[in-house]
Design an enzyme around this catalytic site. Structure first.
Site, PDB file in Angstrom:
ATOM      1  N   SER A 240      26.941  67.368 -12.607  1.00 32.08           N
ATOM      2  CA  SER A 240      27.036  67.168 -14.050  1.00 32.08           C
ATOM      3  C   SER A 240      26.947  68.527 -14.731  1.00 32.08           C
ATOM      4  O   SER A 240      26.748  69.549 -14.070  1.00 32.08           O
ATOM      5  CB  SER A 240      25.903  66.267 -14.537  1.00 32.08           C
ATOM      6  OG  SER A 240      24.682  66.977 -14.464  1.00 32.08           O
ATOM      7  N   LYS A 241      27.087  68.508 -16.037  1.00 36.30           N
ATOM      8  CA  LYS A 241      27.142  69.769 -16.796  1.00 36.30           C
ATOM      9  C   LYS A 241      25.952  70.689 -16.522  1.00 36.30           C
ATOM     10  O   LYS A 241      26.097  71.904 -16.522  1.00 36.30           O
ATOM     11  CB  LYS A 241      27.194  69.457 -18.292  1.00 36.30           C
ATOM     12  CG  LYS A 241      28.601  69.189 -18.752  1.00 36.30           C
ATOM     13  CD  LYS A 241      28.794  69.668 -20.176  1.00 36.30           C
ATOM     14  CE  LYS A 241      30.257  69.538 -20.555  1.00 36.30           C
ATOM     15  NZ  LYS A 241      30.504  68.588 -21.593  1.00 36.30           N
ATOM     16  N   ARG A 242      24.796  70.089 -16.285  1.00 36.20           N
ATOM     17  CA  ARG A 242      23.623  70.967 -16.109  1.00 36.20           C
ATOM     18  C   ARG A 242      23.714  71.774 -14.807  1.00 36.20           C
ATOM     19  O   ARG A 242      22.991  72.732 -14.617  1.00 36.20           O
ATOM     20  CB  ARG A 242      22.332  70.177 -16.206  1.00 36.20           C
ATOM     21  CG  ARG A 242      22.004  69.368 -15.013  1.00 36.20           C
ATOM     22  CD  ARG A 242      20.880  68.382 -15.270  1.00 36.20           C
ATOM     23  NE  ARG A 242      20.981  67.303 -14.319  1.00 36.20           N
ATOM     24  CZ  ARG A 242      20.531  67.350 -13.085  1.00 36.20           C
ATOM     25  NH1 ARG A 242      19.931  68.435 -12.651  1.00 36.20           N
ATOM     26  NH2 ARG A 242      20.683  66.335 -12.274  1.00 36.20           N
ATOM     27  N   GLY A 244      26.298  73.464 -14.099  1.00 30.17           N
ATOM     28  CA  GLY A 244      27.235  74.563 -14.359  1.00 30.17           C
ATOM     29  C   GLY A 244      28.585  74.010 -14.754  1.00 30.17           C
ATOM     30  O   GLY A 244      28.713  72.831 -15.104  1.00 30.17           O
TER      31      GLY A 244
END
Ligand code: GLU
Length: 475
Positions: A240-242, A244
């Site tokens: 997921s976005k967290r 990267g």
């Protein structure tokens, strides 16, 4: 049989790295078997599909050299044909009109949830007399899914998986407004395009049982299925976005080479012994679905970076210079030295040995791109004191009349200068480091005599004078 695969992204954002891997596997499988690799843009969801996202998919695939055969197909453009297919099933009694209202459906969902059942629609219009249809309420067309028996998928990655048919919904094929659903469109398109192998993320695996039944209802041959485990982050959670960047474009901007990206994505979920560095040709030769693992792979940035460093060292100097100049022109606000390209190409063999990404490469090549005054970093500035400036002033005089401007001759001259002062304890490094500071603005660079050769005599003398005569630019 000619193998035909497809990559079928929904254009609702960037090209996800997981999707890029799916595209790669589809391409390699098709090429390995001498078949075709097709691109279908699944743009049926008009509210979420954008032209920008379609462009991003095309750009990402082109950058990664994942080129499809023939024209890209728009799923939406075949919507009328999909609707006709649903009506055919209706006429054949394999589908039916359903007039359930949104309130009724909400109630059914609630009930199913309370009873812990997965089937939400209770089939209330399945066998009802159409004469009972309420007037003025447009119906949807639902698939009359089999209720008895089981559906078994022999997935080429997941193995054999069976689901009881009573677990499968009578899914909607055509909405009340006449638009086809995704489930219908996928099946009709895969048939029309002659897809022999559906290779996609395993988040679609549960859909497969319904799609399989739909193929059967149409009387079409089902394709083979291969569902690839998703990519997880280093912590084991779904990417997921967290973790990267998720889009391919971001990796391009961060300075990764497309061939490194493909090599890395290939190894993310597929293996061929212990081989790590695998060219496209080898990948085509070796790729098969047997090598796809069943457990999710973890995205590892340091691995990607080291594969990138490998490809960087082998990349053509001119190509790298082109990539570096683009980013340098942005960084230096377009103020590139006239000979920047020439210097960077000549300096590239040494520069690329020291960098892992294009970003790092352009950072380390910036001193070649500048003309005259260069900013001198703190660490480098510390190398410049009264004593070292005295040596540099002597060297400036020597270089001023120097005929043979090449790395070997320059090294000989500087060594001779240091040798003559050996009794004062002067070592080559005590000269080379300040020289490096002045010419590159940094305490680390490619070999300094090579740097001098590439910069040329005039630029070398200009940079020395700027520091020695007090006009250096500090950063
Ligand atoms: N459009 C779907 C997606 O982007 C893929 C569907 C498929 O491969 O069957 O996830």
């Amino acid at each position: 049989m000619t193998i035909v695969t497809r990559f079928a992204p929904s254009p609702t954002g960037f090209l996800h790295i997981g999707s890029a891997r799916t595209a790669l596997f589809n391409l390699l499988f098709a090429r390995h078997h001498g078949g075709h690799f097709l691109l279908r843009i699944e743009d049926t969801d008009r509210a979420r599909s954008t032209q920008e996202a379609v462009d991003a998919i095309h750009a990402g695939l082109e950058w990664l050299d994942l080129l499809w055969d023939g024209d890209a197909i728009s799923q939406f453009s075949a919507a009328r044909h999909h609707a006709d297919a649903a009506r055919t099933l209706l006429e054949e009694g394999k589908a039916y009109l359903c007039y359930a209202t949104p309130e009724e459906l909400a109630e059914m969902r609630e009930k199913a949830r309370a009873e812990g059942r997965s089937v939400r629609y209770d089939g209330r219009w399945r066998d009802r007399d159409p004469a009972e249809a309420p007037s003025g309420a447009p119906p949807v067309i639902r698939f009359k899914a089999p209720r008895q028996g089981e559906t078994t998928i022999h997935d080429l990655v997941q193995g054999e998986v069976t689901v009881a048919n009573e677990e499968l919904d009578d899914m909607v094929l055509l909405r009340a407004d006449g638009t086809p659903t995704y489930m219908l469109a996928v099946v009709v398109d895969d048939h029309d395009m002659g897809i022999t192998h559906v290779i996609r993320g395993d988040d679609h695996f549960t859909n497969t049982f319904r799609q399989y039944q739909l193929f059967k209802a149409f009387g079409w041959q089902t394709p083979e299925f291969a569902h690839i485990p998703l990519i997880h982050g280093a912590d084991g959670a779904k990417l997921s976005k967290r973790h990267g960047a998720l889009g391919v474009e971001a990796y391009r901007e961060q300075g990764f080479l497309p061939e490194a990206m493909c090599n890395y994505l290939l190894r993310l979920g597929w293996s061929h012994g212990d081989d790590e560095i695998i060219s496209r040709e080898q990948a085509i030769q070796w790729f098969d679905l047997d090598g796809v693992g069943r457990s999710p792979s973890r995205f590892d940035m340091s691995r990607l970076t080291s594969i990138n460093a490998h490809y960087l060292r082998r990349a053509d100097d001119r190509r790298l210079a082109g990539l570096v100049l683009g980013s340098l022109a942005r960084k230096l606000d377009g103020k590139l030295a006239e000979s920047a390209a020439d210097r960077i190409i000549r300096g590239m063999p040494s520069l690329k040995e020291r960098a892992k990404t294009i970003e790092e490469l352009s950072e380390s090549a910036a001193f070649y791109a500048r003309e005259g005054a260069i900013p001198i970093g703190d660490k480098a500035a510390k190398l410049l004191n009264v004593a070292s400036k005295g040596y540099l002033a002597d060297l400036r005089n020597i270089f001023g009349g120097f005929e043979d401007w090449n790395a070997e001759a320059l090294e000989r001259a500087v060594r001779a200068y240091a040798g003559a002062r050996q009794d004062q304890g002067l070592k080559l490094g005590a000269i080379a480091q300040p020289l490096r500071a002045v010419l590159t603005g940094s305490a680390a660079s490619p070999p300094i005599f090579e740097v001098m050769e590439v910069l040329g005599r005039d630029e070398t003398l200009t940079r020395l004078s700027q520091v020695l005569d007090g006009a250096d630019a500090k950063c």
